[in-house]
Design a protein around this motif. Structure first.
Motif, PDB file in Angstrom:
ATOM      1  N   GLN A  76       0.830  -1.196   0.000  1.00 13.64           N
ATOM      2  CA  GLN A  76       0.000   0.000   0.000  1.00 13.64           C
ATOM      3  C   GLN A  76       0.867   1.248   0.000  1.00 13.64           C
ATOM      4  N   ARG A  77       0.308   2.289  -0.543  1.00 12.24           N
ATOM      5  CA  ARG A  77       0.900   3.613  -0.430  1.00 12.24           C
ATOM      6  C   ARG A  77      -0.043   4.458   0.405  1.00 12.24           C
ATOM      7  N   GLY A  78       0.389   5.665   0.741  1.00 17.03           N
ATOM      8  CA  GLY A  78      -0.487   6.498   1.562  1.00 17.03           C
ATOM      9  C   GLY A  78      -0.219   7.977   1.353  1.00 17.03           C
ATOM     10  N   TRP A  79      -1.247   8.761   1.652  1.00 19.55           N
ATOM     11  CA  TRP A  79      -1.123  10.218   1.618  1.00 19.55           C
ATOM     12  C   TRP A  79      -1.484  10.759   2.998  1.00 19.55           C
ATOM     13  N   TYR A  80      -0.546  11.451   3.609  1.00 19.32           N
ATOM     14  CA  TYR A  80      -0.794  12.112   4.886  1.00 19.32           C
ATOM     15  C   TYR A  80      -1.034  13.585   4.586  1.00 19.32           C
ATOM     16  N   ALA A  81      -2.230  14.081   4.926  1.00 20.16           N
ATOM     17  CA  ALA A  81      -2.628  15.447   4.565  1.00 20.16           C
ATOM     18  C   ALA A  81      -2.942  16.252   5.813  1.00 20.16           C
ATOM     19  N   TRP A  82      -2.663  17.550   5.754  1.00 24.51           N
ATOM     20  CA  TRP A  82      -3.047  18.442   6.844  1.00 24.51           C
ATOM     21  C   TRP A  82      -3.425  19.819   6.296  1.00 24.51           C
ATOM     22  N   TYR A  83      -4.305  20.488   7.011  1.00 23.77           N
ATOM     23  CA  TYR A  83      -4.772  21.823   6.631  1.00 23.77           C
ATOM     24  C   TYR A  83      -5.168  22.563   7.901  1.00 23.77           C
ATOM     25  N   ARG A  84      -5.646  23.808   7.769  1.00 17.86           N
ATOM     26  CA  ARG A  84      -5.999  24.600   8.943  1.00 17.86           C
ATOM     27  C   ARG A  84      -7.333  25.301   8.729  1.00 17.86           C
ATOM     28  N   VAL A  85      -8.140  25.340   9.797  1.00 17.37           N
ATOM     29  CA  VAL A  85      -9.456  25.970   9.735  1.00 17.37           C
ATOM     30  C   VAL A  85      -9.841  26.413  11.144  1.00 17.37           C
ATOM     31  N   GLY A  86     -10.666  27.419  11.249  1.00 13.16           N
ATOM     32  CA  GLY A  86     -11.163  27.891  12.540  1.00 13.16           C
ATOM     33  C   GLY A  86     -12.604  28.334  12.412  1.00 13.16           C
ATOM     34  N   ALA A  87     -13.289  28.459  13.545  1.00 15.32           N
ATOM     35  CA  ALA A  87     -14.685  28.913  13.536  1.00 15.32           C
ATOM     36  C   ALA A  87     -15.050  29.414  14.929  1.00 15.32           C
ATOM     37  N   ASP A  88     -15.941  30.414  14.973  1.00 10.08           N
ATOM     38  CA  ASP A  88     -16.424  30.943  16.251  1.00 10.08           C
ATOM     39  C   ASP A  88     -17.539  31.944  15.957  1.00 10.08           C
ATOM     40  N   SER A  89     -18.316  32.234  16.978  1.00 10.48           N
ATOM     41  CA  SER A  89     -19.352  33.261  16.868  1.00 10.48           C
ATOM     42  C   SER A  89     -18.696  34.633  17.021  1.00 10.48           C
ATOM     43  N   VAL A  90     -19.091  35.578  16.162  1.00  8.13           N
ATOM     44  CA  VAL A  90     -18.587  36.946  16.271  1.00  8.13           C
ATOM     45  C   VAL A  90     -19.668  37.905  16.753  1.00  8.13           C
ATOM     46  N   ASN A  91     -20.895  37.395  16.903  1.00  7.60           N
ATOM     47  CA  ASN A  91     -22.000  38.232  17.392  1.00  7.60           C
ATOM     48  C   ASN A  91     -23.055  37.314  18.001  1.00  7.60           C
ATOM     49  N   ASP A  92     -22.951  37.062  19.296  1.00  2.79           N
ATOM     50  CA  ASP A  92     -23.890  36.155  19.968  1.00  2.79           C
ATOM     51  C   ASP A  92     -25.315  36.688  19.941  1.00  2.79           C
ATOM     52  N   ALA A  93     -25.471  38.012  19.843  1.00  2.00           N
ATOM     53  CA  ALA A  93     -26.808  38.610  19.905  1.00  2.00           C
ATOM     54  C   ALA A  93     -27.678  38.202  18.730  1.00  2.00           C
ATOM     55  N   GLY A  94     -27.067  37.738  17.650  1.00  2.00           N
ATOM     56  CA  GLY A  94     -27.842  37.363  16.474  1.00  2.00           C
ATOM     57  C   GLY A  94     -28.322  35.935  16.476  1.00  2.00           C
ATOM     58  N   MET A  95     -28.108  35.194  17.594  1.00  2.00           N
ATOM     59  CA  MET A  95     -28.502  33.786  17.653  1.00  2.00           C
ATOM     60  C   MET A  95     -29.013  33.448  19.054  1.00  2.00           C
ATOM     61  N   ARG A  96     -29.792  32.356  19.148  1.00  2.00           N
ATOM     62  CA  ARG A  96     -30.316  31.870  20.411  1.00  2.00           C
ATOM     63  C   ARG A  96     -30.113  30.356  20.494  1.00  2.00           C
ATOM     64  N   VAL A  97     -29.948  29.845  21.729  1.00  2.00           N
ATOM     65  CA  VAL A  97     -29.840  28.412  21.947  1.00  2.00           C
ATOM     66  C   VAL A  97     -30.751  28.021  23.105  1.00  2.00           C
ATOM     67  N   LEU A  98     -31.510  26.949  22.931  1.00  2.00           N
ATOM     68  CA  LEU A  98     -32.441  26.454  23.954  1.00  2.00           C
ATOM     69  C   LEU A  98     -31.726  25.405  24.792  1.00  2.00           C
ATOM     70  N   ASN A  99     -31.674  25.642  26.112  1.00  2.00           N
ATOM     71  CA  ASN A  99     -31.015  24.716  27.036  1.00  2.00           C
ATOM     72  C   ASN A  99     -32.072  24.098  27.958  1.00  2.00           C
ATOM     73  N   VAL A 100     -32.361  22.826  27.759  1.00  2.00           N
ATOM     74  CA  VAL A 100     -33.301  22.096  28.618  1.00  2.00           C
ATOM     75  C   VAL A 100     -32.499  21.536  29.794  1.00  2.00           C
ATOM     76  N   LYS A 101     -32.282  22.368  30.797  1.00  2.00           N
ATOM     77  CA  LYS A 101     -31.470  21.959  31.955  1.00  2.00           C
ATOM     78  C   LYS A 101     -32.219  20.897  32.768  1.00  2.00           C
ATOM     79  N   THR A 102     -31.454  19.946  33.250  1.00  2.00           N
ATOM     80  CA  THR A 102     -32.051  18.887  34.081  1.00  2.00           C
ATOM     81  C   THR A 102     -31.322  18.796  35.411  1.00  2.00           C
ATOM     82  N   THR A 103     -32.051  18.394  36.441  1.00  2.00           N
ATOM     83  CA  THR A 103     -31.460  18.205  37.773  1.00  2.00           C
ATOM     84  C   THR A 103     -31.925  16.864  38.327  1.00  2.00           C
ATOM     85  N   SER A 104     -31.057  16.235  39.056  1.00  2.00           N
ATOM     86  CA  SER A 104     -31.421  14.946  39.654  1.00  2.00           C
ATOM     87  C   SER A 104     -32.429  15.151  40.777  1.00  2.00           C
ATOM     88  N   PRO A 105     -33.377  14.267  40.935  1.00  2.00           N
ATOM     89  CA  PRO A 105     -34.405  14.445  41.961  1.00  2.00           C
ATOM     90  C   PRO A 105     -33.808  14.341  43.372  1.00  2.00           C
TER      91      PRO A 105
END
Length: 488
Positions: free
Chosen positions: A459-488
């Motif tokens: 067999q032969r092989g190709w080892y590849a690498w690259y670079r990428v990043g991601a993050d929110s730059v304005n949290d005010a433009g999005m919402r996330v629903l968190n269904v928090k749970t607690t043990s009884p």
């Protein structure tokens, strides 16, 4: 002419053999294609020589009496001879741009600023995109857009495009990918060396520009719904630097009154880029049977890259990898709790939509695991008809009129008996989530893979690498629903 004779001699030598091996067959095909390219270049030089004779003949008429003189077109640049007569040579207008955009020996850097040199490199790169081989029209369109929108003043991306899109580099890279480095000719070796000068000391070979997975995914479409909806940018360094600003504060002004300071406050969000790598093994038999292994490698690299990123863009923790959409919004003012604790109900869908400012709703989308959408369909006996639009019939699902995107790495369920955060649904304008791609994937070719006993596995092989990043730059433009749970 010398190269043509060398190619002919080698072809005749191969033709005299009774049986050709698979390597001989590939070499014969490579030499045949190269002969055609070199011969085309020879004919082009002969045409130019003939054109010069025509120009000389026309110029000689300027010494004849006015009554016998033949008028000719006015040259755009009389000193350089280009575009001397578009009637006799209609192709001269195009040829005058860059007869060979990849030939950087004619780029003058003396007494020119870096910006001037960068502008010429960009112009050459745009010309090269139109001529580069192995590219579809969508790939050419994406490559042009990247150069025009994201290249810096020094032409960093343009320089990479010119180094890795030339016919010589594509041929050399293809030979390396097939384990045929011994067949690389001098002009191809020079193309490899020029491209390697753009990489760091980690080694490897840059993927040809037209086969870069980032360009392929953009042109063919990514499987990641988040990537398709997010804002994608191109980074030329270790960190992407953006600019954000609030709205301009307008006012109603009385006649003759002094204008107020209505300038918004500017910020500079940043998105760091991270290294990702992958490995593609392939048997020697598959290499011999694959007709176009170069394109196949590009497809495999793009598919693996897409799968890896889909998970990171959803829930990546930002440690050595991109910050996921859910992670970026967790614990911020954009986090919404359900109307009833530990319960996800129809009222929460409306609550999230109402909590988002109107200016973000026009481009908003939902993001969730498929199981969450199925749960929404069970909110009433009609299968969610009160909220769902365009169910089936080949149309994309729309929840409350907004696209419902899927991210299988988001939470699919929660356990009310366990303490924890369960962020099950994201809603908002995903252009506030930025994905920064670093153009230029690097591949290192391994000629032989070995097994546990340190013997080759075929067999032969190709080892590849690259670079990428991601993050929110304005949290005010999005919402996330968190269904928090607690043990009884």
């Amino acid at each position: 002419m010398i190269r043509l004779r060398d190619i002919r001699s080698r072809l005749e030598e191969l033709e005299r053999r009774d049986n050709l091996t698979a390597d001989d067959e590939r070499e014969f095909d490579e030499l045949t294609r190269e002969f055609s390219e070199v011969d085309d270049h020879r004919r082009q030089l002969e045409r130019r020589s003939a054109l010069e004779r025509v120009r000389s003949a026309v110029q000689s008429t300027e010494r004849t009496p006015a009554a016998l003189r033949v008028e000719r077109g006015t040259a755009t640049n009389p000193g350089d001879g280009y575009d001397a007569d578009p009637i006799l040579n209609p192709d001269s207008v195009e040829e005058a741009r860059f007869r060979n955009p990849w030939d950087l020996s004619s780029v003058n850097t003396w007494s020119r600023s870096r910006e001037e040199v960068g502008a010429e490199l960009r112009a050459r790169a745009l010309c090269a995109v139109e001529r580069m081989r192995g590219a579809t029209d969508p790939i050419r369109s994406v490559a042009t857009d990247i150069l025009e929108r994201w290249d810096d003043e020094q032409g960093t991306i343009a320089r990479m495009c010119l180094a890795t899109s030339s016919p010589e580099y594509l041929r050399a890279w293809s030979k390396m990918a097939r384990g045929m480095a011994h067949m690389i000719v001098p002009d191809e070796q020079r193309a490899l060396e020029r491209a390697m000068s753009l990489t760091d000391n980690a080694g490897g070979y840059l993927v040809p520009f037209q086969l870069d997975p980032t360009i392929i995914l953009t042109s063919d479409g990514s499987k990641s719904d988040i990537r398709r909806a997010a804002r994608t940018v191109v980074a030329t360094g270790d960190i992407w630097h953006g600019v954000s600003a609030g709205e301009v504060s307008w006012r109603w002004a009385a006649e003759g009154s002094e204008a107020g300071d209505n300038a918004p406050g500017f910020g500079q969000p940043t998105v760091p880029v991270y290294k990702a790598d992958g490995f593609v093994p392939i048997s020697i038999e598959a290499l011999q049977d694959e007709a176009n292994v170069t394109a196949e490698v590009g497809r495999l690299l793009a598919a693996g890259k897409d799968t890896l990123e889909a998970a990171a863009f959803a829930t990546g923790d930002g440690v050595g990898k991109p910050t996921g959409l859910v992670t970026a919004l967790a614990g911020t003012a954009s986090e919404i709790l359900p109307t009833t604790a530990e319960t996800f109900a129809a009222a929460d869908i409306y609550k999230m939509e109402e909590s988002l400012p109107a200016r973000y709703r026009s481009g908003a989308s939902w993001v969730a695991n498929k199981r969450m959408y199925n749960l929404v369909r069970q909110f009433d006996v009609n299968g969610g008809a009160q909220m769902w639009e365009r169910i089936g019939n080949g149309q994309p699902n729309e929840l409350l009129g907004y696209p419902a995107l899927e991210a299988e790495n988001m939470a699919a369920s929660w356990n009310p008996a366990v303490n924890g955060d369960n962020r099950v649904l994201v809603y908002g304008d995903l252009t506030n989530y930025v994905i920064a791609d670093r153009i230029g994937m690097t591949v290192e070719f391994l000629p032989h893979l070995v097994g546990t006993n340190r013997r080759p596995t075929g067999q032969r092989g190709w080892y590849a690498w690259y670079r990428v990043g991601a993050d929110s730059v304005n949290d005010a433009g999005m919402r996330v629903l968190n269904v928090k749970t607690t043990s009884p």
